[in-house]
Design an enzyme around this catalytic site. Sequence first.
Site, PDB file in Angstrom:
ATOM      1  N   ASN A 269      -8.039   0.873   0.531  1.00  0.00           N
ATOM      2  CA  ASN A 269      -9.035   0.543   1.589  1.00  0.00           C
ATOM      3  C   ASN A 269      -8.477   1.424   2.772  1.00  0.00           C
ATOM      4  O   ASN A 269      -7.186   1.544   3.075  1.00  0.00           O
ATOM      5  CB  ASN A 269      -8.904  -0.792   2.048  1.00  0.00           C
ATOM      6  CG  ASN A 269      -9.049  -1.743   0.973  1.00  0.00           C
ATOM      7  OD1 ASN A 269     -10.090  -1.660   0.174  1.00  0.00           O
ATOM      8  ND2 ASN A 269      -8.023  -2.363   0.589  1.00  0.00           N
TER       9      ASN A 269
ATOM     10  N   HIS B 226      -4.603   8.441  -1.938  1.00  0.00           N
ATOM     11  CA  HIS B 226      -6.167   8.154  -2.269  1.00  0.00           C
ATOM     12  C   HIS B 226      -6.591   8.588  -0.519  1.00  0.00           C
ATOM     13  O   HIS B 226      -8.025   8.573  -0.589  1.00  0.00           O
ATOM     14  CB  HIS B 226      -6.396   6.669  -2.592  1.00  0.00           C
ATOM     15  CG  HIS B 226      -6.791   6.695  -3.952  1.00  0.00           C
ATOM     16  ND1 HIS B 226      -7.812   7.603  -4.542  1.00  0.00           N
ATOM     17  CD2 HIS B 226      -6.453   5.686  -4.788  1.00  0.00           C
ATOM     18  CE1 HIS B 226      -7.910   7.031  -5.724  1.00  0.00           C
ATOM     19  NE2 HIS B 226      -7.315   6.089  -6.114  1.00  0.00           N
TER      20      HIS B 226
ATOM     21  N   GLU C 218      -1.750   4.824  -4.196  1.00  0.00           N
ATOM     22  CA  GLU C 218      -2.623   4.585  -3.053  1.00  0.00           C
ATOM     23  C   GLU C 218      -2.917   5.248  -1.760  1.00  0.00           C
ATOM     24  O   GLU C 218      -3.964   5.267  -1.256  1.00  0.00           O
ATOM     25  CB  GLU C 218      -2.602   3.035  -2.659  1.00  0.00           C
ATOM     26  CG  GLU C 218      -2.697   2.202  -3.952  1.00  0.00           C
ATOM     27  CD  GLU C 218      -3.866   2.267  -4.855  1.00  0.00           C
ATOM     28  OE1 GLU C 218      -4.794   2.556  -4.385  1.00  0.00           O
ATOM     29  OE2 GLU C 218      -3.570   1.897  -6.007  1.00  0.00           O
TER      30      GLU C 218
END
Length: 885
Positions: A270, A306, A303
């Site tokens: 996120n 990303h 992550e």
Amino acid sequence: MRTETPVAVQLKDYQAPDYFIERTLLDFDLYDDHSTVRAELTIARNTDKGSDLPPLRLDGQQLELVSITLDGQALAADAYQLTDSHLILQPLSANFVVHTEVRIHPENNTALEGLYRSGKMFCTQCEAEGFRKITYYLDRPDVMSAFTTTVRADKQRFPVLLSNGNPLAQGEEGTRHWATWEDPFKKPAYLFALVAGDLWCVEDSFTTMSGRDVALRIYVEPENLGKVQHAMDSLKKSMRWDEEVYGREYDLDIFMIVAVSDFNMGAMENKGLNIFNSSCVLASPDTATDAAHQRVEAVVAHEYFHNWSGNRVTCRDWFQLSLKEGFTVFRDAEFSADMNSRTVKRIEDVAFLRTNQFAEDAGPMAHPIRPDAYIEISNFYTLTVYEKGAEVVRMLRTLLGEANFRKGSDLYFARHDGQAVTCDDFVQAMQDASGTDLGQFKRWYSQAGTPRLTVSSYFDKAAGEYTLTFQQSCPATPGQSDKLPFVIPVELALLAADGSHLPLQLKEEDNAQGCERVLAVTEAEQQFTFVGIANEPLPSLLRSFSAPVKLRYDYSREQLLALMRYDSDGFNRWEAGQQLQLEILNQLIADVQAGRELRGDVQLAEVFAGLLADTSLDAAMLAEMLTLPSEALLAELADVADVHAIHQAREFLRQSLAQALHQPMWQRYQALRAVHSEQAYAASAEQIAGRSLQGKLLAYLMLSEHGDVRSACVAQFEQANNMTERLQALACLVNSPFVAEKQQALASFAAAYADDALVMDQWFSVQAGSSCPGTLAQVQALMQHPAFSLKNPNKVRALVGVFCAQNAVQFHAEDGAGYRFLADQVITLNALNPQIASRLLTPLTRWRKYAPDRQAQMRNELERIVASGELSADVYEVVSKSLAS
């Protein structure tokens, strides 16, 4: 039983959205027995699709609609339509604002999708389609919006309120308080995140290559505060590496990670607020193994990477999932290789790929890295999309070279920043930057299955020519019977008798092109002839595993031994050893099946003795060289997997090697223990390598009949100053016949770590993985243990998952009890957490790999799952495809 068959979503049916959401304002009120979500959506017609105004279909599941307004006017019940999955209304203009208020129940959300409770905190997981369980929305990755989020909760119980982006404002309202966050970058709803809880944080900062200071925060529950420094160090290494290798700089003022105990995946990228499974962020020497430290480092990097390969440039639709995941897995693998041993990292990745992803390619769920269709997108977070997807990106770099690959990635990020794009867009950027035609290469995205590459050689001494003939094929997979030739990059070298590498000049070339090179095999059959070769060479093929294929070249035993001694490519040295061991093991398996006497292999023992005596060999590499091919790989390579014959043959070979090499193994083990007992723990490459070898040697030594080893194992368990050595010894005891020592070690371990959930997961796993008789009964008993919960994915994976997926000899018991056990858990979890239920199913889906009696037992359990009642789309898709295979 299910009365409606879920409908498959097809890639060919993709259409751009009718509307875009320009701005999203969210307001959350969090309470114990419900939560209220107010959403203000500023929506605009997609003018590329025309000027008419089709109905607006907002996705929504398990939502209680409280109110709805359109451009400030409350809508009567007959002005909109509600279904189980949509809110449908008719816009009156091309630009409009929709307000909704819904009530949801995170406290009852055991599926862990959308907004849910994990212990005492609220958190979210929206990828792939969880946001529709939070509010009505266009929940698809090609709808990107700017988000501003306000979170309200009790200020004493939830003092920390987080969401994506940068903090904007905060305040108090009596016993409650609020915080507002603004994300300046447009994103799809799957990247939304929210966390509220009583959390503490470790803070640090990072100065980017342009001189900006970024605040770094890792939030955990108070008792875990001392376990995050390794994750913080890994984050800073990742940020610097991404700048140096890809030129990617972080873009927000703050980067946050939150550790969550209940999480279906490893972590989630996120934007600016990464939510992590606690197992992927918490690590200390006393509670986490070396492998866990390396996993934390890799997942933190994955992550973080990303932020560009997934967030700034995201997927147009879920068929393009490998666009972000394959690319990012490749990036995190390269990062880990740079931080540790590059050769060992490659060996680990390829061993995992061959054992697991190749099996997926050969099973009922086989699909290309860009699937053609799916029923439930959660089922396509697969090894094919991730691991094979990474191999496809690796092949692009191999074919183009590092410089052109970097040009291609730079062009990709510059061209598509802020966009939702496709795999074709990624390949096109690589093609445009390098000037290389990649049209045929794109077949890797559309064709399923593992290609087979058969190589033969011919030496013409008189002409000084050496010819390699390549033949490629790919077996049929569900929905794809005929396959066109792939582009297969084959990195190779030719070795002379003394081990030197020969200059490589193809017949059509004027000069030699170095001593190793990449050949692009593009046809079903293709020849390459090298000239200037005086004596027949030894080919070193597919160096560094340059393509995810099954290679066949009929090496003799002497040639394999020569490659093990001379090849400069560390991966191929290991690979030669694996091929030699596979040859020996396959003969032993045949001997077991025929009832013949089993005999150890003297030549292999001599090879291992030579490796043990070679002090120049990296300890991590030596540990890999001493590791026999796994039972799972042997089963995957067999036409019909005889699990018990495989286990018996492999255990016999291990034991014969342990007995033949007891003295050099014992001396090397004692030397390593002496070093490790005197040094403070560090998760450094050198120390990890030493402990890896030490654990490998102890496992061998415990198979010998020498009594001094048992006491050494117990001593290592009791005296170890880190979890790696302690768990090594515990695993050896659990798999040994020494009942008293085993029981005492398990009891003392549980007493010492009863309050640490992640360590207790390791305690569950080591018992679930035991090959000793009675393991299933022990697993069933452990499911009643206070530390176990079927609602926690980590617990399920640690106990049920390890037994069913990693303990083949016990799972495949002749009475079928293992199959019945797994089916029982899937039926129960289908109602609690469909994602976890469907992922557990994998061992049963491979029923055609076994003998007819086992096939019947496994198929019966799949049919029992179908007949058990209404199935989730997740479970239905896997079971139906398995039975149809």
